[in-house]
Write an enzyme that holds these catalytic residues in place. Structure first.
Site, mmCIF file in Angstrom:
data_model
loop_
_atom_site.group_PDB
_atom_site.id
_atom_site.type_symbol
_atom_site.label_atom_id
_atom_site.label_comp_id
_atom_site.label_asym_id
_atom_site.label_seq_id
_atom_site.Cartn_x
_atom_site.Cartn_y
_atom_site.Cartn_z
ATOM 1 C CG HIS A 136 -14.614 36.134 133.194
ATOM 2 N ND1 HIS A 136 -15.633 36.010 132.287
ATOM 3 C CD2 HIS A 136 -14.441 34.921 133.747
ATOM 4 C CE1 HIS A 136 -16.075 34.766 132.302
ATOM 5 N NE2 HIS A 136 -15.363 34.078 133.165
ATOM 6 C CE LYS B 105 -23.882 47.350 127.814
ATOM 7 N NZ LYS B 105 -23.256 46.128 127.331
ATOM 8 N NE ARG B 106 -23.465 46.165 138.564
ATOM 9 C CZ ARG B 106 -23.134 45.566 139.708
ATOM 10 N NH1 ARG B 106 -23.485 44.315 139.914
ATOM 11 N NH2 ARG B 106 -22.472 46.223 140.635
ATOM 12 C CE LYS C 133 -20.426 46.480 132.044
ATOM 13 N NZ LYS C 133 -20.556 45.411 131.025
ATOM 14 C CB THR D 90 -23.115 37.626 127.528
ATOM 15 O OG1 THR D 90 -23.330 38.235 128.808
ATOM 16 C CG2 THR D 90 -21.905 36.729 127.568
ATOM 17 C CE LYS E 119 -27.723 37.918 128.468
ATOM 18 N NZ LYS E 119 -27.558 38.722 129.708
#
Ligand SMILES: *Cc1c(COP(=O)(O)O)cnc(C)c1O
Length: 809
Positions: free
Chosen positions: A355, A542-543, A548, A650, A654
């Site tokens: 992952h 998101k986290r 990110k 992911t 969505k």
């Protein structure tokens, strides 16, 4: 399912009485929720029993998905949808004066996961049940899930998530299926004429008690099982000598040390720390899960050689990688097989999904820790390591390769290398990520066993992320192309014919507006911030993590604000920037980022001079349920990780499925999304993964150059430390330092100007209402391949070799 309304009402009232000891009049919403859950659970359990019986009779292959995390969210509404009785239930409850939606809200989120990895496991289980696949989950029943986040004085504060406090209606405790897991102690070898025996003594026993949760298939009879293990003290009639006979204090300490194992989910996402308790958790659920699977297998089958034809064990990242030595141990020490036989079986049974390639996320356990906590497992890992090294050396005589694949190195056990060695299949989760596995982190293994490596691009269940969370949009789609997409999500592609259809566009716009209104109302009630539904809802949830790059978004907002201050008449489309996400409690920079967002929000939201053209909102406690509210309301989806860092993502899927347009980098599944929708229905910017690798290799990027050459960037960076945030003069210096003195590891400054340009394009495109609608509809049309139904079927065919098994009613 056939639904008898009058009978349902009776059963519901009966449950209220028997479980809560309450009449309808006395019952609180929570009591009503518990009674409804118990009623529905009875309906489900009939199908569950049938499913188990039919799997048993046919004795076909089952897959077990081992994962440290299952981020399930709420189940009541989803179960009602899957059972096909939601509207019937709603109507029946209405006759009793009860609003179903309040009961649905009352359920606690099962937040047994950090983010994408845990949610993926939950989506996969939903899809396997929907597709008649005999697939089950195996994990840990944490007493406390991921912490609840509150923002206090702009800061993140963590509160315990006591999700089990009122009892959990969907779980069944199965004490008779408990097994024992052993820690510590020592192993002695006994030589017998034909083999070695290994005796584990003086160990600390832990009782693993399973709790089963039914995983309900959509409009079919399949109900699979998620088995979560809870740690309890073993009966203390074992050898008490190691505990000082009669030592009460020691006995209580033992109880505590055991219960700690399943007490709490570690809150770190894509970050690894070599904590003993975490290692204990991993071995605990892996050993318990395998023991129960093998004892089940033994009841139905005679020969161990047949195990891989009946069982697949899939490990979700390396967290359950001890399944490999544990399966070896069980086959050899408990069942008497020899090494070669056991190894053939193990390496035909276990498969592995990677992952992440982030170095800080790759698990490596200190040899000494494994050796003392799990002495027999350690011996087996050593043997796997030695045999691997021997084989590689014999075949290649290549020292560099040997070093690269070495499972034990520098006093540490490399779990990813163990996972690759012991698995017959290794997959990445998006095309780019799998390429990186092959070319970079597993290049050595790939050159040796290329056939093991394959790609399975992630997916999301369209039942939760469209049918449940966005019912209006689901209805529009069904009205437009009929309802086949629900069973066959790739049929969404038929929407392509309607992207320019005026009526469909108009209905889509109206639905988007209503979803935005719902979110705006939530924001107004909770934070007293008024946001206009005419503004672009630009969502970054998101986290919180440096890779990110929430900070890139924030710096750009500061830049927009600076420009607006200089020119209040600047004609930009009003924007509402919406953030959400948790930071690991010990991740200082991520927590500073949250603080920066909140401080900036306060300034911008209160500045009347910009005429409401910008708003910034930070939504507390991002979770599955909050995602279900936010995603349907988004116009723009922020997917701006540094290229090469996000394995798949992911969240991106969505949003696209709900008609948001992605602004993103060429990273993870953004690339797969771009390939699906085409260049004109997504906004891409920034460095490519190859460019990022080249910079790392040749050190060719200097953050100061950009600072000195781009006045916009200089200005916003200076504002981090020059008193622009009046009460926080030194507060954000660590963020500043990471971007400049520490030379911007994640290329935030390097990508700033591309991002800014991309945002200008978004602004422009949004002005053309029809063009925008047509883009949004094209995104929905192409989102079918990102359903986890496609993913589940690819795993089944390509890795597990399992077939659908239709359960008859
Ligand atoms: C989907 C999801 C994630 C993963 O989001 P990414 O943008 O892929 O990181 C994380 N948390 C929750 C609650 C989710 O639903």
């Amino acid at each position: 399912m056939y639904f008898d309304k009058e009978r349902f009402k009776e059963e519901f009232i009966q449950k209220l009485q028997s479980m809560q000891g309450m009449s309808l009049e006395e019952a609180s919403v929570n009591d009503q929720y518990l009674a409804l859950g118990a009623t529905i659970r009875d309906y489900i359990s009939r199908k569950w029993i049938q499913t188990k019986r039919q799997y048993q009779e046919k004795n076909d292959k089952q897959i077990y998905y081992f994962s440290m995390e299952f981020l399930l969210g709420k189940l009541l509404d989803m179960n009602l949808i899957n059972m096909g009785i939601r509207e019937e239930c709603r109507a029946a409850l209405q006759e009793l004066g009860i609003d179903l939606s309040l009961l649905i809200e009352a359920e606690p989120d099962a937040g047994l996961g950090n983010g994408g990895l845990g949610r993926l496991a939950a989506c996969l289980l939903d899809s396997m049940a929907a597709m008649h696949l005999p697939g089950h989950g195996c994990g840990i029943r944490y007493k406390y899930g991921l912490f609840e986040q509150k923002i206090v004085d702009h800061h993140q504060v963590e509160l315990p998530d006591n999700w089990l406090k009122d009892g959990y209606v969907w779980e069944y405790r199965r004490p008779e299926k408990s097994v024992e897991v052993r820690f510590w102690g020592r192993v002695t070898q006994i030589v017998q004429p034909d083999k070695w025996l290994f005796i584990h003594e003086d160990y600390e026993p832990v009782l693993a008690v399973p709790y089963d949760i039914p995983m309900v298939g959509y409009h079919n009879n399949t109900v699979n099982t998620l088995r979560l293990w809870s740690a309890e003290p073993a009966q203390l009639d074992f050898d008490l000598s190691s505990f000082n006979r009669g030592d009460y204090i020691r006995a209580v300490e033992y109880r505590h040390s055991v219960e700690r194992i399943s007490k709490i989910l570690y809150p770190d996402d894509t970050h690894y720390e070599g904590r003993l308790l975490r290692l204990k958790q991993q071995y605990f659920f892996v050993s318990a899960g395998l023991q129960s699977i093998l004892s089940d297998y033994k009841r139905k089958n005679r020969l161990w050689q047949g195990l891989p034809d009946k069982i697949s064990v899939h490990i979700n990242d390396t967290h359950p990688a001890l399944a490999i030595p544990e399966l070896m141990r069980l086959l050899m020490d408990e069942e008497g097989l020899g090494w070669d036989e056991a190894w053939t079986i193990t390496t035909s049974t276990v498969s592995y999904t990677n992952h992440t390639t982030l170095p800080e996320a790759l698990e490596r356990w200190p040899v000494d820790m494994v050796k003392s906590l799990l002495p027999r497992i350690y011996m087996i890992i050593c043997e796997i390591h030695e045999r691997l090294c021997y084989t590689i050396w014999e075949q290649t005589k290549n020292w560099d390769l040997l070093r690269e694949i070495s499972i034990i190195a520098d006093g540490e056990i490399h779990m990813a290398r163990l996972a690759v060695t012991g698995s017959y299949s290794v997959n990445g989760v998006a095309q780019l990520h799998t390429d990186i596995l092959r070319k970079n982190i597993f290049a050595g293994f790939h050159s040796w066993q290329p056939y093991k490596f394959n790609n399975k691009t992630n997916g999301i269940t369209h039942r939760r992320w469209l049918i449940k969370s966005n019912p209006l949009l689901a209805k529009l789609i069904t009205d437009t192309i009929d309802g086949s997409w629900i069973k066959y999500p790739w049929d969404l592609i038929q929407l392509l014919r309607y992207t320019d259809d005026e009526e469909v566009q108009q209905r889509f716009c109206e639905i988007k507006r209503r979803n935005k209104e719902a979110l705006a109302k939530f924001i107004k009630n909770k934070y007293q911030i008024a946001v206009s539904t005419d503004s672009i809802f630009d969502v970054h949830v998101k986290r919180i993590h440096a890779y990110k790059r929430q900070i890139l978004n924030v710096l750009h907002i500061m830049h927009l604000y600076n420009q607006l201050k200089e020119n209040p008449d600047w004609d930009i489309v009003p924007r509402t920037f919406i953030f959400g996400g948790k930071a690991a409690p010990g991740y200082y920079i991520a927590k500073q980022t949250i603080k920066l967002i909140n401080v900036l929000a306060e300034i911008i939201n209160h500045d009347n001079s910009i005429q409401g053209k910008l708003k910034v909102v930070f939504l507390e406690n991002y979770s599955v349920s909050l995602a279900e509210l936010v995603v349907p309301a988004a116009d723009v989806s922020e997917q701006i990780s540094t290229a090469s860092k996000e394995a798949s993502g992911t969240g991106n899927m969505k949003f696209m499925m709900n008609g948001a347009v992605t602004i993103g980098t060429m990273d993870g599944a953004n690339i797969d999304i771009k390939n699906a929708v085409g260049d004109s229905d997504i906004v891409i910017f920034g460095l490519t993964a190859q460019q990022v690798f080249d910079y790392y290799a040749f050190g060719g990027y200097n953050a100061w150059d950009i600072y000195h050459n781009d006045s916009r960037i200089k200005r916003v960076l200076d504002e981090l430390i020059n008193g622009f945030f009046p009460n926080e003069k030194e507060e954000f210096r660590p963020l500043y330092n990471d971007l400049l003195p520490n030379n911007d590891e994640y290329f935030v400054l390097k990508d700033f100007s591309g991002y800014s340009e991309a945002q200008r394009i978004v602004d422009n495109k949004f002005r053309n209402k029809q063009g925008w609608c047509s883009m949004a509809l094209a995104n929905i049309a192409h989102s079918g391949i990102f359903s986890s139904d496609r993913m589940a079927s690819e795993y089944s065919v390509g890795i597990w070799k399992i077939k659908p098994h239709i359960i008859t009613g």
